[in-house]
Every structure is written in C-alpha cells, then in structure tokens.
Design a protein around this motif. Structure first.
Motif, PDB file in Angstrom:
ATOM      1  N   THR A 141       2.531  -0.373  17.470  1.00 15.48           N
ATOM      2  CA  THR A 141       3.474   0.188  16.500  1.00 15.48           C
ATOM      3  C   THR A 141       4.101  -0.905  15.649  1.00 15.48           C
ATOM      4  O   THR A 141       4.155  -0.800  14.419  1.00 15.48           O
ATOM      5  N   ASP A 142       4.586  -1.956  16.290  1.00 16.56           N
ATOM      6  CA  ASP A 142       5.216  -3.057  15.545  1.00 16.56           C
ATOM      7  C   ASP A 142       4.233  -3.681  14.555  1.00 16.56           C
ATOM      8  O   ASP A 142       4.592  -3.958  13.399  1.00 16.56           O
ATOM      9  N   PHE A 143       3.000  -3.885  15.006  1.00 15.87           N
ATOM     10  CA  PHE A 143       1.983  -4.489  14.138  1.00 15.87           C
ATOM     11  C   PHE A 143       1.693  -3.599  12.928  1.00 15.87           C
ATOM     12  O   PHE A 143       1.667  -4.080  11.781  1.00 15.87           O
ATOM     13  N   LEU A 144       1.481  -2.310  13.173  1.00 17.68           N
ATOM     14  CA  LEU A 144       1.133  -1.404  12.078  1.00 17.68           C
ATOM     15  C   LEU A 144       2.294  -1.212  11.110  1.00 17.68           C
ATOM     16  O   LEU A 144       2.095  -1.110   9.893  1.00 17.68           O
ATOM     17  N   GLU A 145       3.511  -1.176  11.639  1.00 17.12           N
ATOM     18  CA  GLU A 145       4.666  -1.040  10.755  1.00 17.12           C
ATOM     19  C   GLU A 145       4.830  -2.276   9.876  1.00 17.12           C
ATOM     20  O   GLU A 145       5.207  -2.172   8.709  1.00 17.12           O
ATOM     21  N   GLU A 146       4.519  -3.450  10.426  1.00 16.33           N
ATOM     22  CA  GLU A 146       4.549  -4.672   9.629  1.00 16.33           C
ATOM     23  C   GLU A 146       3.494  -4.649   8.529  1.00 16.33           C
ATOM     24  O   GLU A 146       3.662  -5.270   7.476  1.00 16.33           O
ATOM     25  N   GLU A 147       2.419  -3.896   8.777  1.00 15.28           N
ATOM     26  CA  GLU A 147       1.354  -3.762   7.783  1.00 15.28           C
ATOM     27  C   GLU A 147       1.630  -2.642   6.782  1.00 15.28           C
ATOM     28  O   GLU A 147       0.795  -2.356   5.922  1.00 15.28           O
ATOM     29  N   GLY A 148       2.784  -1.995   6.901  1.00 16.79           N
ATOM     30  CA  GLY A 148       3.170  -0.998   5.915  1.00 16.79           C
ATOM     31  C   GLY A 148       2.928   0.449   6.288  1.00 16.79           C
ATOM     32  O   GLY A 148       3.115   1.342   5.461  1.00 16.79           O
ATOM     33  N   PHE A 149       2.522   0.700   7.534  1.00 12.95           N
ATOM     34  CA  PHE A 149       2.284   2.066   7.981  1.00 12.95           C
ATOM     35  C   PHE A 149       3.544   2.656   8.609  1.00 12.95           C
ATOM     36  O   PHE A 149       4.391   1.928   9.134  1.00 12.95           O
ATOM     37  N   ALA A 150       3.649   3.970   8.576  1.00  6.46           N
ATOM     38  CA  ALA A 150       4.635   4.691   9.385  1.00  6.46           C
ATOM     39  C   ALA A 150       3.910   5.155  10.641  1.00  6.46           C
ATOM     40  O   ALA A 150       2.741   5.564  10.573  1.00  6.46           O
ATOM     41  N   VAL A 151       4.569   5.070  11.792  1.00  7.89           N
ATOM     42  CA  VAL A 151       3.909   5.405  13.057  1.00  7.89           C
ATOM     43  C   VAL A 151       4.774   6.375  13.859  1.00  7.89           C
ATOM     44  O   VAL A 151       5.972   6.151  14.034  1.00  7.89           O
ATOM     45  N   ARG A 196       0.854  -1.180   0.000  1.00  7.32           N
ATOM     46  CA  ARG A 196       0.000   0.000   0.000  1.00  7.32           C
ATOM     47  C   ARG A 196       0.890   1.230   0.000  1.00  7.32           C
ATOM     48  O   ARG A 196       2.057   1.187   0.370  1.00  7.32           O
ATOM     49  N   THR A 197       0.309   2.351  -0.465  1.00  3.94           N
ATOM     50  CA  THR A 197       1.002   3.609  -0.308  1.00  3.94           C
ATOM     51  C   THR A 197       1.106   3.886   1.177  1.00  3.94           C
ATOM     52  O   THR A 197       0.129   3.783   1.907  1.00  3.94           O
ATOM     53  N   GLN A 198       2.287   4.221   1.637  1.00  7.09           N
ATOM     54  CA  GLN A 198       2.490   4.327   3.076  1.00  7.09           C
ATOM     55  C   GLN A 198       1.702   5.490   3.670  1.00  7.09           C
ATOM     56  O   GLN A 198       1.821   6.625   3.241  1.00  7.09           O
ATOM     57  N   ASN A 199       0.885   5.158   4.643  1.00  9.38           N
ATOM     58  CA  ASN A 199       0.146   6.163   5.406  1.00  9.38           C
ATOM     59  C   ASN A 199       0.835   6.367   6.742  1.00  9.38           C
ATOM     60  O   ASN A 199       1.452   5.455   7.281  1.00  9.38           O
ATOM     61  N   HIS A 200       0.706   7.591   7.273  1.00  8.51           N
ATOM     62  CA  HIS A 200       1.386   7.931   8.522  1.00  8.51           C
ATOM     63  C   HIS A 200       0.361   8.052   9.642  1.00  8.51           C
ATOM     64  O   HIS A 200      -0.603   8.797   9.533  1.00  8.51           O
ATOM     65  N   ILE A 201       0.593   7.290  10.708  1.00 10.78           N
ATOM     66  CA  ILE A 201      -0.323   7.255  11.839  1.00 10.78           C
ATOM     67  C   ILE A 201       0.309   7.905  13.060  1.00 10.78           C
ATOM     68  O   ILE A 201       1.490   7.682  13.350  1.00 10.78           O
ATOM     69  N   PHE A 202      -0.483   8.713  13.752  1.00 14.98           N
ATOM     70  CA  PHE A 202      -0.050   9.305  15.013  1.00 14.98           C
ATOM     71  C   PHE A 202      -0.703   8.531  16.141  1.00 14.98           C
ATOM     72  O   PHE A 202      -1.935   8.421  16.203  1.00 14.98           O
ATOM     73  N   LEU A 203       0.111   7.983  17.049  1.00 11.25           N
ATOM     74  CA  LEU A 203      -0.389   7.155  18.146  1.00 11.25           C
ATOM     75  C   LEU A 203      -0.075   7.800  19.489  1.00 11.25           C
ATOM     76  O   LEU A 203       1.084   8.033  19.820  1.00 11.25           O
ATOM     77  N   LEU A 204      -1.123   8.080  20.255  1.00  8.92           N
ATOM     78  CA  LEU A 204      -0.975   8.556  21.638  1.00  8.92           C
ATOM     79  C   LEU A 204      -1.404   7.433  22.565  1.00  8.92           C
ATOM     80  O   LEU A 204      -2.584   7.070  22.607  1.00  8.92           O
ATOM     81  N   GLU A 205      -0.451   6.862  23.297  1.00 11.29           N
ATOM     82  CA  GLU A 205      -0.740   5.763  24.209  1.00 11.29           C
ATOM     83  C   GLU A 205       0.326   5.753  25.297  1.00 11.29           C
ATOM     84  O   GLU A 205       1.517   5.653  25.010  1.00 11.29           O
ATOM     85  N   ASP A 206      -0.106   5.883  26.575  1.00  9.85           N
ATOM     86  CA  ASP A 206       0.876   5.977  27.654  1.00  9.85           C
ATOM     87  C   ASP A 206       1.354   4.608  28.150  1.00  9.85           C
ATOM     88  O   ASP A 206       2.352   4.527  28.865  1.00  9.85           O
ATOM     89  N   ASP A 207       0.676   3.540  27.764  1.00  9.49           N
ATOM     90  CA  ASP A 207       1.137   2.188  28.096  1.00  9.49           C
ATOM     91  C   ASP A 207       2.211   1.809  27.077  1.00  9.49           C
ATOM     92  O   ASP A 207       1.901   1.531  25.914  1.00  9.49           O
ATOM     93  N   THR A 208       3.472   1.815  27.512  1.00 11.05           N
ATOM     94  CA  THR A 208       4.572   1.597  26.565  1.00 11.05           C
ATOM     95  C   THR A 208       4.513   0.224  25.904  1.00 11.05           C
ATOM     96  O   THR A 208       4.842   0.089  24.721  1.00 11.05           O
TER      97      THR A 208
END
Length: 227
Positions: free
Chosen positions: A23-33, A4-16
């Motif tokens: 993040t790992d899952f979405l990056e494996e799916e082709g997203f930038a996070v 896919r054309t890489q989409n960029h996701i902004f993630l706010l989550e305080d549980d590291t």
C-alpha cells in the motif's frame, strides 16, 4: 511520486506487513489503495465502488481469492485482476486463470515488478476499451473514456462531484448505493460530506437524465435505474 491520473486499486492480502508495504509503495506511485484482509471482508467491499485493478491473495481467511474472483466475474465485474500468491503448481496457475485472472505474481516479489505488471494491465485495458457512448437515458449518453456526458449529441459540463456521482451510479446499475458509499466516494478524507450538497447533485443529475432514473431509497441511499 509519479505523475498520472489516479487509479484505484483493491488489495486483498491477509499479511498485514505485506499489505502495508504494498500500500505504501503504490500510494507513493500515485495510486489510491483500498485494503481488505480476509475473503468475507473483500466480498463486502468489492462491489462498493469501481476499481481499476484487483490485487488478490489466494490463501486468505474466509473466501479464497480464486472463488472471490470467479464470483465477481459471474456478477459482471471485468476489472483486471492479478493474483498474489505463494502457490506455484501448474494446477494452481490454471485454476487462477480459469477463475478470471489477467496476471499472476508469486511471492516473494519485487515491488517494481508488481508496479510493472499493474501499469501494463492498465495500458492494455485502456487500449482495448471501446469508446462508443453508452446510452443512460433518453437522448443522453456517457463516454466513460473521456468522462463526458452528452445530451442530444452535445457535451454537458458537470461539476467534479456530480461526475463522480454519475460514474458511481453507472458502476452499480439497478443497485442501491448507500449514503455512506456516496460520501466516501465524493469527498476526500479531509473534506466534510454535505447532505445538502448531495441533494443538489442528485437534483442536477435528475434534470439531465430524468427524475425516474435516480430513485431515493429512504434513509439509506439512491438507486440508478438503467434503460
């Protein structure tokens, strides 16, 4: 990895741990996070670039997710947003949508469900997106869907980094964009940013849209002045 054309996701989550897992899952799916871990950090980062999806936890240190999105909407940010939260009362749901959310997913959730919600929003956003060319200078228009710049109705060819720089300016009209933000946007992590190359990109864009449209802010960055 999905194609896919890489989409960029902004993630706010305080549980590291959860943040790293998502993040790992979405990056494996082709997203930038891009990740933030508290509301104040998110406030500082949210306007640095254009994102395709916002994933926002609600109960985070500092500014809560509801307030963060409400302010972003008031400032003209129309990026599709999904709240990630353990809150489940109907009042919380109402508050989330009232603050400008497009969707809502409760913890714990399956990563594939999150992916489905993200891809659905991306398709919906693309389908509803208007395609008229946006005027950005005298006789110059930009088609954000086709990523094409037109001058007097004729398409112009831009280098990839020139196009990325133009889109960065258009995402922040009237606001100063720092050199650091420009370098992070135009150059990948394994590339070395070039000040001389940036000056060349600025010079080329000024030739097209006018020198007065891109103002140099000494020792800090540049500002695009819209029509």
């Amino acid at each position: 990895m999905a194609s896919r054309t890489q989409n960029h996701i902004f993630l706010l989550e305080d549980d590291t741990n959860l943040s790293e897992t998502v993040t790992d899952f979405l990056e494996e799916e082709g997203f930038a996070v891009t990740c933030a871990y508290d509301g104040e950090e998110a406030e500082a980062m949210l306007y640095e670039r254009r994102y395709d999806i916002l994933l926002l936890d609600v109960n985070v240190p500092g500014v809560d997710g509801f307030s963060l999105l409400k302010e972003a909407r008031e400032r003209g940010v129309d990026t599709p947003a999904i709240f990630i939260t353990s809150l489940n009362a109907i009042e919380n749901l109402e508050e989330g949508y009232a603050s400008g959310a497009d969707d809502y997913i409760r913890k714990p959730f399956a990563l594939k469900e999150l992916l489905l919600r993200i891809t659905t929003l991306l398709k919906r956003n693309f389908a509803h997106r208007e395609t008229p060319r946006v005027p950005i200078a005298e006789g110059v228009e930009f088609d954000a869907v086709g990523n094409t710049l037109y001058k007097e109705g004729e398409p112009l060819s831009l280098q990839p980094k020139e196009l990325a720089l133009l889109k960065l300016f258009l995402a922040h009209p009237g606001r100063t964009v720092s050199h650091e933000t420009i370098y992070e946007t135009l150059w990948d992590y394994d590339e070395t940013p070039s000040e001389s190359a940036l000056r060349t990109y600025i010079k080329n864009l000024r030739k097209i849209i006018g020198k007065e449209r891109i103002v140099s802010i000494k020792r800090y960055g540049y500002k695009y002045l819209p029509l």
